[in-house]
Enzyme design. Structure first.
Site, PDB file in Angstrom:
ATOM      1  N   LYS A  67      55.794  63.389  26.936  1.00 14.70           N
ATOM      2  CA  LYS A  67      56.606  62.420  27.171  1.00 14.70           C
ATOM      3  C   LYS A  67      58.121  62.681  27.411  1.00 14.70           C
ATOM      4  O   LYS A  67      58.977  61.986  28.047  1.00 14.70           O
ATOM      5  CB  LYS A  67      56.592  61.525  25.776  1.00 14.70           C
ATOM      6  CG  LYS A  67      55.566  60.420  25.454  1.00 14.70           C
ATOM      7  CD  LYS A  67      55.597  59.923  24.006  1.00 14.70           C
ATOM      8  CE  LYS A  67      54.940  58.693  24.095  1.00 14.70           C
ATOM      9  NZ  LYS A  67      55.111  57.834  23.000  1.00 14.70           N
ATOM     10  N   ASP A 103      57.473  51.573  24.510  1.00 15.43           N
ATOM     11  CA  ASP A 103      57.320  51.427  23.101  1.00 15.43           C
ATOM     12  C   ASP A 103      58.217  50.671  22.104  1.00 15.43           C
ATOM     13  O   ASP A 103      57.526  50.180  21.464  1.00 15.43           O
ATOM     14  CB  ASP A 103      57.378  53.035  22.372  1.00 15.43           C
ATOM     15  CG  ASP A 103      56.249  53.733  22.944  1.00 15.43           C
ATOM     16  OD1 ASP A 103      54.914  53.273  23.179  1.00 15.43           O
ATOM     17  OD2 ASP A 103      56.275  55.155  23.156  1.00 15.43           O
TER      18      ASP A 103
END
Ligand code: ATR
Length: 279
Positions: A67, A103
């Protein structure tokens, strides 16, 4: 041919529920192609990304441990991804590879769905954790206009660094029970309580009676933290919604349609989760 292919890169990726979610929506919206699980070993990241790009995929999700590193392989990363410091979704816009992060959206969308009056619940928030998930949560809370945010993490220095970046406060992990005094929202953004991990030891006794407790863990769905919250009559919010809503935004980015997060999808994903959990 690969134009409609999406997927998830990570190491490992086999456990992911994302194919279940995305295939469900693909069928509902008549979008051909597949959502693939693509294991990429950190040592072969450059080669892995090059081959994905060569296939001309529509885009892909990114999970641990890529990520943070993925940004170096993209043409642009948007503001949200910059602020969180991580990319969880990559979109191909013509020849441009763009990194974003869904997210924070996922966290907030599920909170909005579960809490009718958001403002009072956001007045005094305590967040547990200071890793990647906590960064997305704190970003979402800031965006939603949370009053005070107190960050508690086992390693205080990590919390202090995150707090300095986001302009929030920190406290001692060991003092967490007392620091919950009058908290209106508690978020567990650590992996504690997840199947195979240590339990989260905490006493919710000091929380406001109308408070909410949000656990980002979804396996098990009902963590001991959420069971304790329910027992005290607090609003208990599980982590599955965040997973579904972050996927919703990614799906919209790739396919141009916002798919529904509804009871039927939840039931479908829960059945898949039950089928793979040890009895
Ligand atoms: P993620 O990207 O999922 O947030 P991470 O970056 O590894 O994963 O962060 C995990 C979080 O859980 C961290 O806040 C970690 O605390 P430390 O910074 O002290 O490592 C927290 N965590 C993991 N195991 C823990 C434990 N046994 N007790 C307390 N906190 C724990």
């Amino acid at each position: 041919m690969s134009a409609q292919v999406t997927g998830l890169i990570g190491w490992p990726v086999a456990h992911s529920l994302s194919p279940v979610i995305h295939q469900y929506w693909r069928e509902r919206h008549g979008i051909a192609g597949t959502y693939e699980l693509i294991p990429i070993d950190p040592a072969s990241m450059e080669r892995g990304i090059r081959s994905l790009k060569a296939r001309g995929v529509r885009g892909f999700n990114v999970t641990v441990p890529h990520k943070e590193r993925i940004a170096a392989f993209l043409d642009i990363t948007d503001n949200v991804a910059e602020q969180i410091g991580a990319v969880n979704t990559v979109v191909r816009d013509g020849a441009t590879w763009r990194g974003t992060n869904t997210d924070a959206y996922g966290f907030l969308a599920h909170l909005r769905e579960q809490v009718p009056a958001l403002v009072p619940v956001l007045s005094r928030v305590v967040v547990l954790g200071a890793g990647g998930a906590a960064r997305a949560v704190v970003q979402a809370l800031r965006e939603a206009g949370a009053g005070s945010v107190l960050l508690l993490n086992r390693t205080r220095a990590t919390a202090d660094a995150l707090a300095a970046e986001f302009g929030v406060k920190t406290g001692d992990w060991a003092e967490r029970d007392a620091l919950l005094a009058d908290a209106t929202l508690l978020v567990n953004a650590t992996s504690l309580g997840m199947i195979g991990k240590e339990p989260l030891r905490i006493n919710l006794g000091a929380m406001a009676p109308t408070a909410a407790v949000y656990d980002i863990v979804y396996a098990p769905l009902e963590t001991p933290l959420l069971a304790q919250a329910r027992q005290r009559g607090l609003i208990a919010i599980d982590g599955l919604g965040m997973l579904l809503y972050q996927a919703q935004r990614a799906f919209e980015e790739w396919h141009g349609v916002l798919p529904a997060v509804d009871a039927a999808l939840r039931a479908h994903v829960l059945a898949a989760l039950a089928a793979r959990s040890p009895a």
